[in-house]
Design an enzyme around this catalytic site. Structure first.
Site, short mmCIF file in Angstrom:
data_model
loop_
_atom_site.label_atom_id
_atom_site.label_comp_id
_atom_site.label_asym_id
_atom_site.label_seq_id
_atom_site.Cartn_x
_atom_site.Cartn_y
_atom_site.Cartn_z
N GLY B 124 1.22 -1.21 0.11
CA GLY B 124 -0.02 0.13 0.03
C GLY B 124 0.65 1.37 0.06
CD GLU B 241 9.07 -2.19 -6.59
OE1 GLU B 241 9.70 -1.01 -6.32
OE2 GLU B 241 7.76 -2.20 -7.39
#
Lengths: 308, 382
Positions: B124, B241
């Site tokens: 989120g 990431e």
């Protein structure tokens, strides 16, 4: 799996860069004294017994410095075709070589000896007349040879694919050096040049093309290093890896120089600035021997089978 | 410099190869993504065989292996076109963030379930008004006694529709601005007040979701790192990431390239198209060996460098070019969908999906700015 340079290779790079910064036109003797001309020559013949990965560092650094020298013609192209005693001469700085395969020959102004292909062998060409031609890249003149006769037989023409692979790889490595220096100059200028009250590197219209340049050059460095590793290891993938590296790196170096000239504005367009010399070397690499388009056609044949 | 596998790497690769031959999920008739339950089962089997979290510390249930093993894993998965572990967000982002900043209790309760795919994670981060500029986050986390109350909206959240947990960044100090006053929390997706709405995307499917939070209560012990230090925590997540993704991206492009070559062999290609295919193959090779170089650096420093941006940028643009080239080879057939389309519509889907590649996980514009500033050393442009 380790794809990073060894400390010794890093050291060699630092030494080479420092030396070439202070010696713009080093003699063949000087390069021999540094151990460069005999880097891959066996120690028994007077060489230093290193390998192509060390020579790869030197091709890149000599490209970066746009040094006028027959080093690439001698070491990348002709050396593996020479018998041991002649390799020893190269290691001791007594001879440098170029290979005449087409109408235009590189380094005819500086190479002391000429090799050529006749029948199933590579020979020394003796007594030929040399004519040096004016070339765009002043640091690497081209010439033509006429006449002459076969001297000593050097080796089998079966070596030619290997020589070509080494030649393409060394050109790719040179291109990496040229492109990296052009980019560094652009970054320095973009950090220093003030317009509209800011360093121009603040503007993304300036910085993003330089980021793109870094990406293209880093990708190119990976291809060139892989090709060099394949050559050093005698890996079967070497011919295709070399073709891929040369096709990509030459284009990346030319684009790096063009973006650097644009970043510099008017000063980059002047004769005094070093950029035009880097640019002309990049264009020379792009034009030499086999074009990117032709190399990609070879790669397409490799991937897809023959053409339509 | 040595590109050969070490003996133990070679052993690992060989074992994995045999294991994949006997265990990879059967190829589906069409090229539609495998259903969630198939992937969940597959992920469980990866875990049981010890292939989940290869580089995670052993104390947290991982393999404790060097990063090169993760690279080999991606290469071998791509070779057989086996799917990824379902918990990509948990394995690649939430898990490493908990390992770096989480409490012992968080580590003990969550990490094993990430590895086994018993719990799926979503992220989120992005909001309607906080995309590339993540510091504009407005979702609020209001401390009330022993819990935070979350109100706001998140968007572009992959896996949220099947997720058990969400790694959330929210503004815990209402008066704060930009990077300060943010807090990272882990949120149970079954909490009252959470609504997930799928976003139908350009391909027609819904991979991403909007998440609406209204008065969602999250216990204080679910804070990751310090209250107010969420920006620092989120940067760890994003570093992972971009940093460890290079091999997965190369592997996925390798599959696409293999199919492009098959397509060109099946249908023929003009000289210009052959040139373009060779160009893209060279770019793929370049990506692969750049990932190797980046991996070698990662193994020396332990932290992914900003160079990871190079891999993501290059992969995304290459994937767009390759898939478009495939449509060009298909000619008029490129317009057909699903059952009537050649190769089950694989290329039509891949080409449309690729348009997201230069937007998700850092737009190309943001990545170029990162490269300009952190790799080249140019001034900050923002």
């Amino acid at each position: 799996m380790d794809f990073s340079p060894t400390p010794e290779q890093e050291e060699l790079r630092a030494q080479a860069r420092a030396f070439l910064a202070g010696s713009l036109q080093p003699s063949w003797d000087e390069l021999a004294e540094l151990g460069w001309t005999g880097a891959s020559v066996p120690e028994a013949e007077g060489g230093t017994g290193l390998g192509f990965l060390e020579e790869a560092v030197l091709f890149e650094e000599l490209g970066r410095a746009i040094t006028p020298t027959p080093f690439r013609s001698t070491v990348a192209v002709v050396l593996p075709a020479l018998p041991p005693d002649l390799q020893g001469e190269v290691a001791r700085g007594e001879a440098s070589w170029t290979l005449a395969t087409g109408p235009l020959v590189q380094d005819l102004d500086t190479a002391t000896r000429i090799a050529y292909v006749g029948g199933d062998s590579i020979w020394e060409l003796e007594g030929a007349e040399r004519e040096i031609l004016l070339t765009n890249d002043e640091s690497r003149p081209l010439g033509v040879v006429t006449g002459g006769s076969a001297g000593r037989r050097l080796g089998s023409s079966k070596l030619l694919p290997l020589l070509r692979t080494r030649s393409l790889t060394s050109l790719a490595l040179e291109a990496c050096g040229v492109g990296a220096r052009a980019l560094e100059l652009a970054v320095d200028h973009a950090n220093e040049r003030i317009q509209f009250g800011k360093a121009i590197g603040n503007y993304q219209a300036v910085s993003h093309p330089l980021a793109t340049t870094l990406v293209e050059l880093e990708l190119g460095r990976s291809l060139a290093q892989f090709a060099a590793w394949c050559v050093a290891e005698g890996d079967d993938r070497a011919p295709v890896a070399a073709a891929a590296a040369k096709a990509h790196c030459a284009d990346a170096a030319v684009a790096a120089c063009e973006r650097s000239i644009q970043t510099h504005g008017g000063i980059g367009f002047t004769w005094e600035h070093v950029l035009h010399r880097l640019y002309k070397r990049a264009l020379g690499i792009q034009a030499w021997d086999t074009s990117g388009e032709r190399l990609r056609a070879e790669i397409a044949d490799h991937l897809l089978g023959g053409g339509l | 410099m040595d590109l050969h596998d070490t003996p133990s790497e070679a052993q690992f690769r060989g074992d994995l190869r045999s294991w994949l031959a006997g265990n990879r999920p059967g190829a589906t008739d069409d090229d539609a993504p495998s259903p969630t339950e198939v992937l969940r089962d597959w992920s469980r089997r990866l875990y049981a065989a010890g292939y989940s979290g290869l580089t995670w510390p052993v104390e947290h249930g991982g393999g404790g292996k060097p990063y090169s093993y993760q690279a080999i894993f991606h290469e071998e998965l791509a070779r057989t076109e086996a799917p990824q572990h379902l918990g990509v967000i948990g394995l690649g982002m939430a898990g490493p963030t908990i390992i770096a900043h989480g409490t012992d209790a968080q580590k003990a309760s969550r990490l094993a379930h990430v590895l086994s795919a018993a719990e799926i994670w979503c992220q989120g981060f992005s909001e309607p008004d906080a995309g590339s500029d993540l510091s504009a986050v407005r979702t609020s986390a209001r401390l009330e006694g022993s819990h935070f109350v979350i109100d706001g909206q998140k968007v572009w959240s992959s896996y949220a529709h099947i997720a058990d947990w969400c790694l959330l960044i929210a503004r815990s100090d209402a008066a704060s601005e930009r990077q300060v006053g943010l807090t990272c929390l882990i949120v149970d997706m079954r909490s009252p007040g959470i609504e997930v709405r799928p976003l139908r995307q350009i391909t027609g499917e819904a991979e991403f979701n909007e998440i609406f939070f209204s008065g969602v209560e999250v216990p204080v012990e679910n804070v990751i790192g310090e209250i107010g230090e969420g920006w620092h925590v989120a940067m760890t997540t994003l570093l992972h990431e971009r940093g460890t993704l290079g091999f997965a991206l190369t592997a996925s492009l390798e599959v696409v390239m293999r199919r492009l070559i098959e397509l060109a062999r099946d249908r023929g290609a003009t000289a210009v198209q052959r040139d373009a295919i060779a160009r893209e193959w060279i770019e793929l090779e370049a990506l692969r060996y750049t990932a190797y170089r980046s991996l070698s650096d990662l193994m020396k420093t332990g932290v992914p460098g900003p160079e990871g941006a190079i891999l993501k940028l290059q992969w995304s643009e290459a994937n767009q070019r390759v898939t478009k080239l495939a449509l060009e080879l298909l000619g008029s057939d490129a317009q057909l969908l699903a059952g009537n389309a050649p190769y089950g519509g694989y290329w039509q889907y891949q080409q449309l999906r690729s348009r997201g590649n230069t937007i998700e996980a850092g737009t190309s514009e943001i990545l170029r700015s990162i490269i300009a500033e952190r790799v080249l050393g140019l001034p900050r442009s923002r």
